[in-house]
Design a protein around this motif. Structure first.
Motif, PDB file in Angstrom:
ATOM      1  N   UNK A   1      39.409  43.854  49.900  1.00  0.00           N
ATOM      2  CA  UNK A   1      39.969  43.164  48.706  1.00  0.00           C
ATOM      3  C   UNK A   1      39.347  41.809  48.424  1.00  0.00           C
ATOM      4  N   UNK A   2      39.637  40.859  49.237  1.00  0.00           N
ATOM      5  CA  UNK A   2      39.155  39.652  49.305  1.00  0.00           C
ATOM      6  C   UNK A   2      37.837  39.383  49.070  1.00  0.00           C
ATOM      7  N   UNK A   3      36.907  40.235  49.900  1.00  0.00           N
ATOM      8  CA  UNK A   3      35.467  40.054  49.840  1.00  0.00           C
ATOM      9  C   UNK A   3      35.080  40.781  48.264  1.00  0.00           C
ATOM     10  N   UNK A   4      35.767  41.684  47.783  1.00  0.00           N
ATOM     11  CA  UNK A   4      35.283  42.480  46.726  1.00  0.00           C
ATOM     12  C   UNK A   4      35.618  41.662  45.510  1.00  0.00           C
ATOM     13  N   UNK A   5      36.843  40.915  45.341  1.00  0.00           N
ATOM     14  CA  UNK A   5      37.347  39.767  44.537  1.00  0.00           C
ATOM     15  C   UNK A   5      36.329  38.661  44.579  1.00  0.00           C
ATOM     16  N   UNK A   6      35.992  38.023  45.532  1.00  0.00           N
ATOM     17  CA  UNK A   6      35.038  37.109  45.634  1.00  0.00           C
ATOM     18  C   UNK A   6      33.600  37.434  45.279  1.00  0.00           C
ATOM     19  N   UNK A   7      33.245  38.637  45.414  1.00  0.00           N
ATOM     20  CA  UNK A   7      31.946  38.946  44.792  1.00  0.00           C
ATOM     21  C   UNK A   7      32.224  39.117  43.419  1.00  0.00           C
ATOM     22  N   UNK A   8      33.245  39.819  42.868  1.00  0.00           N
ATOM     23  CA  UNK A   8      33.194  39.965  41.362  1.00  0.00           C
ATOM     24  C   UNK A   8      33.246  38.685  40.760  1.00  0.00           C
TER      25      UNK A   8
ATOM     26  N   UNK B   1      32.446  35.685  41.598  1.00  0.00           N
ATOM     27  CA  UNK B   1      30.958  34.921  41.695  1.00  0.00           C
ATOM     28  C   UNK B   1      29.939  35.447  40.794  1.00  0.00           C
ATOM     29  N   UNK B   2      29.843  37.014  40.606  1.00  0.00           N
ATOM     30  CA  UNK B   2      28.789  37.457  39.778  1.00  0.00           C
ATOM     31  C   UNK B   2      29.381  37.135  38.258  1.00  0.00           C
ATOM     32  N   UNK B   3      30.619  36.754  37.940  1.00  0.00           N
ATOM     33  CA  UNK B   3      30.858  36.429  36.771  1.00  0.00           C
ATOM     34  C   UNK B   3      30.419  34.913  36.274  1.00  0.00           C
ATOM     35  N   UNK B   4      30.044  34.274  37.471  1.00  0.00           N
ATOM     36  CA  UNK B   4      29.641  32.871  37.056  1.00  0.00           C
ATOM     37  C   UNK B   4      30.740  31.847  37.502  1.00  0.00           C
ATOM     38  N   UNK B   5      31.646  32.003  38.008  1.00  0.00           N
ATOM     39  CA  UNK B   5      33.019  31.178  38.586  1.00  0.00           C
ATOM     40  C   UNK B   5      32.418  29.991  39.465  1.00  0.00           C
ATOM     41  N   UNK B   6      31.505  30.313  40.162  1.00  0.00           N
ATOM     42  CA  UNK B   6      31.226  29.227  41.159  1.00  0.00           C
ATOM     43  C   UNK B   6      29.821  28.523  40.557  1.00  0.00           C
TER      44      UNK B   6
ATOM     45  N   UNK C   1      22.963  26.868  33.747  1.00  0.00           N
ATOM     46  CA  UNK C   1      23.758  28.198  33.542  1.00  0.00           C
ATOM     47  C   UNK C   1      22.822  29.330  32.757  1.00  0.00           C
ATOM     48  N   UNK C   2      21.973  28.841  31.844  1.00  0.00           N
ATOM     49  CA  UNK C   2      21.122  29.903  31.302  1.00  0.00           C
ATOM     50  C   UNK C   2      20.203  30.475  32.179  1.00  0.00           C
ATOM     51  N   UNK C   3      19.738  29.681  33.121  1.00  0.00           N
ATOM     52  CA  UNK C   3      18.659  29.875  34.032  1.00  0.00           C
ATOM     53  C   UNK C   3      19.115  30.767  35.007  1.00  0.00           C
ATOM     54  N   UNK C   4      20.558  30.680  35.523  1.00  0.00           N
ATOM     55  CA  UNK C   4      21.207  31.529  36.209  1.00  0.00           C
ATOM     56  C   UNK C   4      21.656  33.037  35.683  1.00  0.00           C
ATOM     57  N   UNK C   5      22.018  33.031  34.331  1.00  0.00           N
ATOM     58  CA  UNK C   5      21.983  34.180  33.539  1.00  0.00           C
ATOM     59  C   UNK C   5      20.809  34.980  33.789  1.00  0.00           C
ATOM     60  N   UNK C   6      19.733  34.434  33.403  1.00  0.00           N
ATOM     61  CA  UNK C   6      18.491  35.100  33.544  1.00  0.00           C
ATOM     62  C   UNK C   6      18.078  35.775  34.637  1.00  0.00           C
ATOM     63  N   UNK C   7      18.560  35.131  35.675  1.00  0.00           N
ATOM     64  CA  UNK C   7      18.147  35.375  37.292  1.00  0.00           C
ATOM     65  C   UNK C   7      19.267  36.334  37.793  1.00  0.00           C
ATOM     66  N   UNK C   8      20.213  36.824  37.014  1.00  0.00           N
ATOM     67  CA  UNK C   8      21.493  37.337  37.430  1.00  0.00           C
ATOM     68  C   UNK C   8      21.170  38.591  38.121  1.00  0.00           C
ATOM     69  N   UNK C   9      21.635  38.644  39.317  1.00  0.00           N
ATOM     70  CA  UNK C   9      21.418  40.146  40.051  1.00  0.00           C
ATOM     71  C   UNK C   9      22.583  40.628  40.012  1.00  0.00           C
TER      72      UNK C   9
END
Length: 141
Positions: free
Chosen positions: A59-66, A68-73, A103-111
């Protein structure tokens, strides 16, 4: 593809996460001493701990990945890059790069983010652990 073939392929995506969750649960059970305990309540407690801890880890790994994928870090990453850029100019980032540019560069490179199967595996393992806690209280009490 037919309906059954698609359902089978979707099930195969979940298999590695569920297998890893079960393996981790069994490792935790072994560390807790499931093979050396003698009473049913102690054995049940080992199984409960195995599923609860593996569920919480997933649960912790999944929540952190989620998140992080949303741009929280992203702000933390920007701050580190700016700090390193001031220490070693030209190596990290560009001169005058604003957070908006970063932030825009990170959004373009979003994995693609981690599959939901990790979060769901954690929830299922933790739910099994909670159910086994209730059974343990019934057996031990």
């Amino acid at each position: 593809m037919s309906g059954k073939a698609e359902l089978g392929m979707k099930g195969m995506k979940w298999l590695p996460a569920f297998a890893a969750g079960l393996i981790l649960a069994f490792v935790i059970m072994a560390v807790r001493g499931i093979f050396s305990v003698e009473t049913l309540s102690d054995r049940l407690l080992c199984v409960c701990d195995g599923f609860s801890v593996s569920g919480l880890i997933f649960l912790c790994i999944g929540a952190m990945a989620w998140i992080s994928g949303e741009g929280a870090f992203d702000m933390l990453g920007y701050a580190v890059r700016k700090g390193l850029h001031h220490i070693i100019p030209g190596k990290f980032g560009e001169d005058g790069e604003t957070f908006y540019d970063y932030k825009t560069k990170k959004q373009e490179q979003k994995k693609p983010s981690l599959p939901r199967s990790i979060l769901i595996t954690g929830a299922v393992d933790f739910a099994i652990g909670l159910l086994l806690i209730a059974v343990w209280y019934y057996v031990a009490g």
